[in-house]
Design a protein around this motif. Structure first.
Motif, PDB file in Angstrom:
ATOM      1  N   ALA A 128      34.372  40.089  39.688  1.00  0.00           N
ATOM      2  CA  ALA A 128      35.751  39.686  39.393  1.00  0.00           C
ATOM      3  C   ALA A 128      36.053  38.315  39.998  1.00  0.00           C
ATOM      4  O   ALA A 128      36.720  37.484  39.366  1.00  0.00           O
ATOM      5  N   SER A 129      35.551  38.064  41.202  1.00  0.00           N
ATOM      6  CA  SER A 129      35.783  36.780  41.862  1.00  0.00           C
ATOM      7  C   SER A 129      35.089  35.642  41.120  1.00  0.00           C
ATOM      8  O   SER A 129      35.673  34.569  40.919  1.00  0.00           O
ATOM      9  N   ILE A 130      33.871  35.863  40.697  1.00  0.00           N
ATOM     10  CA  ILE A 130      33.129  34.834  39.954  1.00  0.00           C
ATOM     11  C   ILE A 130      33.817  34.554  38.621  1.00  0.00           C
ATOM     12  O   ILE A 130      33.970  33.394  38.223  1.00  0.00           O
ATOM     13  N   LYS A 131      34.275  35.602  37.959  1.00  0.00           N
ATOM     14  CA  LYS A 131      34.960  35.436  36.673  1.00  0.00           C
ATOM     15  C   LYS A 131      36.246  34.628  36.857  1.00  0.00           C
ATOM     16  O   LYS A 131      36.523  33.705  36.089  1.00  0.00           O
ATOM     17  N   ALA A 132      37.022  34.952  37.892  1.00  0.00           N
ATOM     18  CA  ALA A 132      38.268  34.225  38.156  1.00  0.00           C
ATOM     19  C   ALA A 132      37.995  32.758  38.477  1.00  0.00           C
ATOM     20  O   ALA A 132      38.712  31.868  38.014  1.00  0.00           O
ATOM     21  N   SER A 133      36.947  32.507  39.245  1.00  0.00           N
ATOM     22  CA  SER A 133      36.588  31.123  39.580  1.00  0.00           C
ATOM     23  C   SER A 133      36.180  30.357  38.332  1.00  0.00           C
ATOM     24  O   SER A 133      36.563  29.199  38.146  1.00  0.00           O
ATOM     25  N   SER A 134      35.399  30.977  37.469  1.00  0.00           N
ATOM     26  CA  SER A 134      34.961  30.330  36.222  1.00  0.00           C
ATOM     27  C   SER A 134      36.152  29.998  35.334  1.00  0.00           C
ATOM     28  O   SER A 134      36.227  28.915  34.753  1.00  0.00           O
ATOM     29  N   GLU A 135      37.099  30.921  35.242  1.00  0.00           N
ATOM     30  CA  GLU A 135      38.289  30.684  34.429  1.00  0.00           C
ATOM     31  C   GLU A 135      39.126  29.541  35.003  1.00  0.00           C
ATOM     32  O   GLU A 135      39.663  28.719  34.258  1.00  0.00           O
TER      33      GLU A 135
END
Length: 152
Positions: A128-135
């Motif tokens: 979830a953290s990686i996805k949020a950072s990518s977004e």
């Protein structure tokens, strides 16, 4: 690899366990601390027992009990409201719960040292953290592309 800071997100870890009905018996300690607090304490004790050049910064602390349970940790991220609540808490917070001297006598199971007990919680929160950072990166790139600088 040297790691400067490890930042367990106490509240997020508790949220995950609450939402996933995870077994609480294996993580609760004698003081009744929740999953996030127990993990932050274990990380602190491990780092200080083995004198690693790393600091522990507990974040996502949402209540006075958790903050007091982590007294002595290297760094703590607290909201202004929680700081105000702590200031009005009666009594003293001495001695701190976490100290390098106490950490030196901490014991760890092989599962704890390998981190295998984190399992699905760690995977889900990291994803979830990686996805949020990518977004967030994509949004910044879009803003920059639409500015005068991006149109040069």
């Amino acid at each position: 690899a040297k790691v400067a800071v490890i930042q367990p997100y106490v509240g997020r870890i508790n949220d995950w366990h609450r939402c996933n009905n995870a077994d609480t018996s294996s993580h609760a300690d004698k003081g009744g601390d929740n999953h996030g607090v127990v993990l932050a304490k274990k990380i602190y004790n491990f780092i200080h027992k083995y004198e690693l050049p790393t600091k522990v910064m507990a974040a996502s602390i949402r209540n006075v009990k958790d903050a007091i349970s982590l007294a002595g940790i290297d760094y703590m991220v607290l909201s202004p409201l929680l700081i105000k609540s702590l200031a009005s808490e009666p009594g003293s917070f001495e001695p701190p719960v976490l100290t390098p001297d106490r950490a030196s006598s901490a014991q760890f199971s092989p599962q704890e040292i390998r981190g295998s007990e984190l399992g699905e919680c760690a995977e889900t929160l990291l994803e979830a953290s990686i996805k949020a950072s990518s977004e967030a990166i994509e949004k910044v790139e879009e803003v920059l592309a639409n500015t005068a600088i991006g149109n040069l």
